[in-house]
Structure formats: C-alpha cells, structure tokens
Write a protein that holds these residues in place. Structure first.
Motif, PDB file in Angstrom:
ATOM      1  N   ASP A 230       5.639   3.647   1.335  1.00  0.00           N
ATOM      2  CA  ASP A 230       4.748   2.501   1.179  1.00  0.00           C
ATOM      3  C   ASP A 230       4.777   1.622   2.425  1.00  0.00           C
TER       4      ASP A 230
ATOM      5  N   ILE B  78       0.875  -1.179   0.000  1.00  0.00           N
ATOM      6  CA  ILE B  78       0.000   0.000   0.000  1.00  0.00           C
ATOM      7  C   ILE B  78       0.911   1.228   0.000  1.00  0.00           C
TER       8      ILE B  78
ATOM      9  N   SER C 239      -3.206   4.153  -2.437  1.00  0.00           N
ATOM     10  CA  SER C 239      -3.551   2.969  -3.233  1.00  0.00           C
ATOM     11  C   SER C 239      -5.042   2.941  -3.526  1.00  0.00           C
TER      12      SER C 239
ATOM     13  N   GLU D  25       2.148   3.552 -10.475  1.00  0.00           N
ATOM     14  CA  GLU D  25       0.744   3.384 -10.118  1.00  0.00           C
ATOM     15  C   GLU D  25       0.270   1.940 -10.252  1.00  0.00           C
TER      16      GLU D  25
ATOM     17  N   TYR E 139       1.047  -0.096  -7.148  1.00  0.00           N
ATOM     18  CA  TYR E 139       0.415   0.261  -5.885  1.00  0.00           C
ATOM     19  C   TYR E 139      -1.114   0.326  -5.939  1.00  0.00           C
ATOM     20  N   ARG E 140      -1.712   0.281  -7.112  1.00  0.00           N
ATOM     21  CA  ARG E 140      -3.165   0.401  -7.178  1.00  0.00           C
ATOM     22  C   ARG E 140      -3.833  -0.756  -6.424  1.00  0.00           C
ATOM     23  N   ALA E 141      -4.768  -0.421  -5.522  1.00  0.00           N
ATOM     24  CA  ALA E 141      -5.443  -1.444  -4.727  1.00  0.00           C
ATOM     25  C   ALA E 141      -6.291  -2.349  -5.613  1.00  0.00           C
TER      26      ALA E 141
END
Length: 882
Positions: free
Chosen positions: A761, A323, A388, A421, A424-426
């Motif tokens: 992070d 995250i 995230s 991105e 880290y994108r959820a």
C-alpha cells in the motif's frame, strides 16, 4: 588518529565508518549519546603494515588464491593480532582520548568498518564487540575488535561479494558503557510488514546484548507513529538478561521477567526519537537504546536497507486514506522479481497500449502515469495496478475465491483473500472506470470480442485447419522478429512498428489458440474429477507431457550440447568460451550451438528485462548453464518422452472409465489439449522476441551516444526513457549522464530487496498470509507437480548465483525459462510464487520433479544445507532431523 563524539570536525566515512559517523552525528544533534571516541583507520595503519610482512598474512592470501580452507590460517593471523604492541603515538593519543571521559568508566568496544559502509554491504556477525570493558582490559578489547577484521567469515564475505581481500580497513569505537536497567532495539518502520507508519521496539531487562544477539524472546511493542498510540504489546519470555559484572558481563534470569521491561511512556519516547532520526537521516532507521535511572540513551543508529522502498509519487501522507497496489510482474507472463529499467518499463507500456487498443479502443497507459489517477502505471522499477480503483467496481476477494487456485499464483490468491477491501476501496472512481467511460468503449470492445470469439469457435470446431494457418503466421512472425533490423526509424518508431505488427496476430491467432486450451484444461477437471486419488492422478498425468514447449526445449537442447563435450572442458569456462569463439569445438557441437542460438538466441535468464544479456549475446552464460548438466545422469528429453507416453496411457484409462456423451466430451477435450498444448507459451515467446529485437536496436542507439561522448557504455541506454532518447536526439546539449545518474540512487535502494511483494500500500505495508497451524517441522503450500523427493536445500535469488547439484532441492522466489537448466539436477523445487501454469510448475511436471509453491518467505525461512522432504502431491515440505 582519534575523533571524540562531540568534536565539531568529523572524519570522512572512509576514515571512521558509518557506525562512528552516526554516533557523532547524533551527538552533534543534541541526542543522548554516551561519551566516546573513534580510533580511525589511520590509528591501525602501523599494525596493518606490520601484519602484511608476517608469514601468517601470506598464508591467508595463498589460501584465498587457491580456494583452500581458511579456518586454520585466519585463526593464526588473528592470534598474531593479539600480540601487536601499541606504538608510542597510539598510546599517547589513546591516553589523551580517555582523559575526556569520567574516571572508572566502563567501555563498550566495537568495530566501525569503512569497507562495510562504503559498499552498502553487511558483514553482520563478522566483527567482534566487547562489553563491560575496564581500563585494565581496554587495550586487549581494542586488539580483539581489530583482529576480527581478519575473521574467516569476513574474508569469505569479501571474496563472495567482490571486495579486495588484501586491503583491510578497520576503525574501532570506544564508548562509555551504560549500566542499563533495560535496553533493546527499535525500528522506525515495521520490519515484519514494511509499514512506514509503525515503529517497533523490542526490549529486555539489563543490557541490550540479549536482544541484539537473539538470546531471548523480548517484549515486543508496536506503535502507530501517526496517532502516537500503542497498537500491539506482547510480553516476551525474556529467558535471561545480561548485566555488567566485575570482569565484563554476566547472564542471569531477571526477577522481573514476568513484567514488561519498558513502560508505555518510554515506548512512546523511543518512537518520537525514531521519527526524529528518520527525518534527520532521510531514511528508515534502526537503533540500539538503553534506559538507566530513567534516562534514555542512544547507543547506535543505522539506516535500514532491508526494506521495500516506494518512490515518492506512490506515497500518500501519513494518516491519509491509503491506496493499495498490485504488482502483476510476478504473475504468469513477465515473472520477474528484479527492478525493471526505465526503458524496459517504457517499452512494456507502449506494447500493452498498442495490443490493447483493438479490444477497448485507444487507451492512455504510460509508465510515468500518475498512481492516483491511473489504473496501470510504472514506478520504482516495477509495474503496478491501482487496486483501490478496481475495488470500486468489483471485489478482488470474491473474484479470487471463484478462480481455480491451482491455475494461478497460489500465494497471490491467498493474499487477495486476506485483503481488507473496506480499508482500501477508493472514495472517488477515476475517469477510466466510470460507467459512462466504460459504456463509450463497449461497442468497439464488443466488435473485437465478437471477432475474437469467431476465431476461437473456428479453432475449436476445425482445430487442424486453424493450426495449419496458425503455424504459418507464427513461423513468419518469429522469422521477422529474429532478423537483424537496420532501419532508419527512430527507436520509438521501431518499437511502435513491432507492436503494431504483433497486435492483430494476438487478436486473430494467439488468443484464439490459447483460450480453448485454457478452457478445456479446466473443463477436463470438471468432466472427470470426482475427488478420488486415482482420478486426480489421471487428471494430473493428462495435463503434462506436451511437446513443443519452448522452456522445456531449451533445457533439452542445453543438456544434449553439454553431453557432446567432455565434462572436464567445463572446468575452465573462459578457455571454453575462447575455443567456441574461434570455432575450435567439434563439428556436431557447433552445429547444435548454431541451431540453438538461431532458435533461442534472444532468450535467457531474466529475459523480461531489456538490459539482461541473452544466450545469443553471451556464450559464457549458455556454457555456464550447460556446465550444471555436464555430469548429470538425468536426461530431460527421455523424461519428457516418458511423460508423453504416460499422458497417452492416462487418457486411454480415463476414456475407458466413461461412456456415451461424457466419453465424447472427454475425447474432444483431450484432442484440443493435445493439439493446442504446444501453443501455451507462444504469447510469452513472441513477447520475448519483440523484447529481444528492441534490445538489439536500443544497444545500437546506446553505441551512437557513446561514440558522441554522451554516454559511457552502450548499456547506459536502458536508464533512459523513449522521451529522453528523443530529446537527446533533438538537442545535442541534452545531458544524458545527468538523467542517468539521477535515477541510480533509488535503484541502489532496490538492490537490497530480496522479494518484491504482490501487494503493497501507499505507506509501504505489504500483504501477508497467516501461516496455517501445522507442526513446527512442516511448511504448507500448494503442490503443483506430483511426487516426493528428499534433498538438501539450495536457495537461489538469481539463476547464476551458484550451481544446483545432484541431490539439491532448488528454492527460489519465482522462475522464468532462464532457470530451466537448473531443474535438471534438482531433486525437487520449492517456490514462493508459482502456480500450475507458471514456468516452474510446467517444467517441474515435464521433468518429473516434485514442486511446491505458495509458501510466503520461503527463501529466508529455509537455509542452504537443510535436509527436507518435498511432497508435491500434498504441497507439504517436511524439515528432517539429521
């Protein structure tokens, strides 16, 4: 007096120091530590007792008291140390200890300072290590390490950090010297990016001294601790190597300098040991290691303190999807680079919750929100955004590229532009960001936005009428917030009432005034900017010189008060404070003082933090800042008036360049900026006044708990949350000291953090900006206040750390209004965090000081005394040759 590394009985930290205890701990754990022993503090007590009777000791203490130069007197004291004889008991114990080691052993002799380790401080470079010591030179090497405890650098460090200078304590390690084939250092986290899952190893041929002392560019290996794979491997120049010689050590170029000093297998073995030690110590670790005849030896292990820790709730497990978090506390508004106390975080989230509710309906944002399921939460002394989750609805990178970089924090924009991105994108969107949840909130948001837009239209079409009403409302709000509050409300109820009173004022007054100012500031550039230097300069001049800015006014008022007293009065601040408290100073000064405290008594350095003293709390704080201006010939008010005149002239020049509709649009834009410019800082001003009122009320609560015997100081209240305070009021047996003490260890770790990152992070990795390719003597950032100035660097981490004198270039991570007085003497300002509309940029422009922002790591890159040229127009800092 002496402890063998393999002994089952360990000395205390105060007896042997952290380095020695670490070696004993590793030996006991079965790790490959060379044989050795520690000469404990008691071993050297006879020598210290003898030294304290010598005239050389008295000379050092006198020089410390008088602030005299220490070079000659400390050199004389160290020379006296080299003549100290060993007592019969010292000789007997040392002989017995050596008997446990193989014959013909060579030794490494180094200090293990209990003072350093007990204080969590670092005397790096102050103590002496001697390598390649023979039996014949051992006694002299021990004396040399002992004498280094009286080095000038050690005394200066102790004095600067509040350690006693008349109670020396020293232990010395005597360890078998390994005739290393290769050696170096290792870190259980990556010190460059703070990544907890990366180990870093630096290596060279021969002894590790060449790496530890920074003599060479070593081989550099980065290992992924989770997958046990090498992810980076860089061959170093290894310009020289250090080897054992007949009489100590010798330097020479290795014939293998073109080869890697360690194999991949050896690097992975070191990584396994680092991971084991990290678990053993429950802390990131750095080590010194050596390989000899294919065997690994551990020479030293220390906890890493200079890293950015995260609380457990923000961590994901090694190998899990990470995250990424954003820290909004560094951007415009709070602008704080220090840990926030628990009560401050709780107050902030309560205020935000109430202020946001009219716009988006009831929201559940809490300081103790779950980092994985909350968009905004507080943890580890900071405020974080779960970026995230934001990435599931839009691109931060694209959004940053659309913004005017100069209006924002320049470094933050660069960091967002470099964000990975996809990594880290959820995968799963939280409830608050699902479309059905957003749609449920849409009607109330549209209603309030329509109301806000309506008020904003009124402010644009009838600005004079709106401002008359604005002034009446804001003046009343300010008066109410400044009033001492004696209320039967609980602290929680008090904070809710203040926030509830402020929320409609932000909706109907503050934002409708601020939005036109921000819009027309950008509109002016689109209207008039054609890229030419002449027009750019006119634009910049039209954006400065606005009266009514509270941060600028603080500096002006402090300057005028400083000039009301003789400069000599500021030489003895304690005496001046006493005279002020007795009202013995001139009447004009006292009148100005009373007015200043009435206006700005709730403000001060680090004013975002409830626990920090304000100008109205601590006269010494205010007088200290005045003292920096007492002999300054820079008049901030005269400079501001000059800026106002230049702004008006620039507007007339710009007006003459345009005709017809464009001229009318310029006239309207300038009118809005002229009228609404002084309102720019009103949101922060009201926020700080709310903060100050809560601080006063919280201290009353703290005093009550002290009276009840449940806290030691009123200020201990800031360690508590509102829930904990409520629980204590409901239950007299609730242990407040236990709650307070449980939070302190993590905050002590945060004391070592010089600069909190914008982006970090869930495995500790911080955002990084690739430095542009420029000449070695140039640093490139963003110019946020025009002009060119030359001066010597003065790096400050807090506004009270040291004075900024005429000719200094102030370097800081970021600034808030409490730093304003330091700008008066500064020739120029360099900031890591800053933009056109942040405090540093605004004040620098009003004072006519060049300012450059957005250079990552600037507070560690530059050192006090370096001569630089700062170009605030181009954003370039040039290092000058002496």
């Amino acid at each position: 007096m002496i402890y063998q590394f393999g002994a089952t009985t360990h000395p205390t930290l105060s007896e042997a120091g952290g380095k020695a205890l670490s070696l004993m701990r590793m030996a006991q754990a079965g790790l490959p530590v060379p044989l050795g022993f520690t000469l404990a503090v008691t071993f050297f007590e006879p020598w210290i007792a003898k030294l304290q009777t010598m005239p050389e000791w008295d000379s050092v203490q006198t020089a410390l008291c008088n602030g005299d130069d220490l070079t000659a007197v400390t050199s004389a004291l160290k020379a006296a140390c080299t003549e100290l004889p060993f007592t019969p008991e010292q000789e007997e114990q040392l002989t017995n200890a050596l008997g446990a080691l193989p014959d013909d052993t060579r030794f490494a002799v180094r200090s293990s300072s209990p003072e350093e380790d007990l204080a969590g401080a670092s005397f790096a470079g102050g103590y002496t290590t001697t390598l390649g010591v023979t039996a014949a030179t051992l006694l002299d090497a021990v004396r040399c390490s002992f004498a280094s405890a009286f080095d000038e650098r050690v005394f200066v460090y102790k004095q600067q950090h509040g350690f006693p200078v008349d109670q020396p304590r020293i232990a010395v390690i005597v360890q078998q010297q390994i005739d290393a084939d290769c050696a170096g250092v290792g870190f259980s986290l990556n010190p460059l990016n703070n990544d907890y899952d990366e180990a870093v190893i630096d290596a060279n041929w021969g002894l590790g001294e060449s790496v530890v002392a920074g003599m060479v560019t070593p081989d550099h290996v980065v290992v992924d601790k989770v997958s046990k794979t090498i992810i980076e491997k860089r061959l170093g120049e290894k310009e020289t190597s250090v080897y054992l010689a007949d009489n100590g050590i010798a330097k020479r170029k290795s014939s293998q300098s073109h080869e890697f000093a360690i194999t991949d297998k050896q690097a992975l073995t070191i990584t396994v040991v680092l991971s084991f030690l990290e678990t053993l110590y429950q802390n990131p670790i750095d080590i010194e290691w050596a390989y000899a005849e294919g065997k690994l030896y551990l020479l030293q292990a220390r906890p890493i303190t200079a890293y950015i820790p995260l609380p457990p709730e923000m961590l994901t497990k090694p190998g899990e999807r990470r995250i990424v978090y954003l820290d909004p506390s560094l951007t415009e508004g709070m602008t704080t680079n220090r840990p926030m106390m628990p009560l401050t975080l709780d107050w902030f989230f309560g205020l935000m919750r109430i202020v946001a509710t009219p716009f988006i309906g009831p929201v559940e944002i809490r300081a103790d929100g779950n980092p994985t399921t909350s968009l905004l939460f507080g943890a580890g002394g900071r405020i974080y955004i779960n970026a995230s989750q934001l990435l599931t609805i839009y691109s931060l990178k694209q959004n940053a590229q659309k913004q005017d970089v100069a209006q924002m924090d320049a470094l933050f924009v660069q960091l967002l532009a470099n964000l990975d991105e996809e990594r880290y994108r959820a995968v799963t969107r939280i409830e608050a960001l699902r479309w059905e949840s957003l749609l449920r909130r849409l009607p109330i948001a549209l209603w309030h936005i329509c109301h806000l837009i309506g008020q904003t239209i009124i402010s644009v079409l009838w600005p004079e009428h709106f401002l008359r009403r604005y002034k009446l409302v804001i003046d009343k709000t300010v008066r109410d917030l400044k009033q001492p509050h004696k209320s039967n409300l609980s602290l929680r109820e008090f904070t809710i009432k203040l926030a509830t009173d402020l929320a409609p004022i932000f909706e109907t007054m503050v934002f409708p005034a601020l939005m036109p100012y921000m819009y027309y500031l950008e509109h002016l550039e689109k209207l008039f900017g054609d890229g030419s230097e002449e027009n750019n300069q006119l634009l910049d001049t039209m954006k400065m010189g606005f009266a009514g800015n509270e941060a600028v006014d603080i500096g002006i008022r402090l300057y005028h008060m400083a000039k009301m007293l003789p400069p000599a009065d500021f030489a003895k601040l304690d005496h001046l404070v006493a005279r002020l408290e007795k009202r013995e100073l001139p009447a004009d000064f006292l009148a100005a003082w009373d007015e200043f405290v009435d206006l700005y008594g709730l403000r001060g350095p680090g004013e975002s933090e409830l626990a920090n003293s304000r100008y109205g709390d601590d006269p010494r704080l205010t007088l200290e800042q005045m003292s920096y201006m007492a002999e300054s010939d820079f008049n901030p008010e005269a400079m501001q008036q000059l800026r106002i005149t230049k702004r008006q002239n620039a507007y007339q020049q710009a007006r003459q360049k345009l005709t017809g509709r464009k001229r009318r649009r310029l006239e309207h834009a300038y009118k809005i900026l002229d009228l609404f410019g002084p309102t720019r800082d009103t949101p922060k001003y009201l926020w700080v006044l709310d903060n100050g009122a809560v601080r006063r009320r919280a201290l009353q609560e703290g005093e009550m708990f002290v009276t009840q015997g449940r806290l030691d100081e009123p200020e201990d209240i800031f360690w508590l949350t509102l829930d904990e305070i409520d629980a204590a009021n409901a239950d007299p047996s609730f242990d407040l000291r236990q709650v307070r003490d449980a939070k302190k260890p993590f905050y002590q770790k945060l004391d070592h953090v010089i600069a909190f990152p914008h982006i970090i992070d869930s495995r500790g990795r911080i955002g990084h900006v690739e430095k542009p390719e420029v000449a070695p003597n140039l640093l490139s950032g963003l110019g946020i206040s025009r002009g060119v100035a030359t001066g010597r660097i003065k790096v400050l981490h807090t506004p009270r750390e040291k004075p900024v004198e005429k000719g200094d270039v102030l370097v800081a991570y970021t600034t808030d209004p409490g730093w304003t007085p330091l700008f008066v003497n500064a020739e120029a300002i360099i900031l890591e965090v800053g933009g056109l509309l942040q405090h540093g940029g605004v004040v620098a422009r009003e004072y006519g000081k060049p300012c450059v922002a957005g250079i990552q790591g600037i507070t560690t890159t530059l050192q006090d005394g370096q001569l630089v040229e700062v170009d605030g127009t181009t954003g370039v800092v040039r290092l000058l040759d002496e």
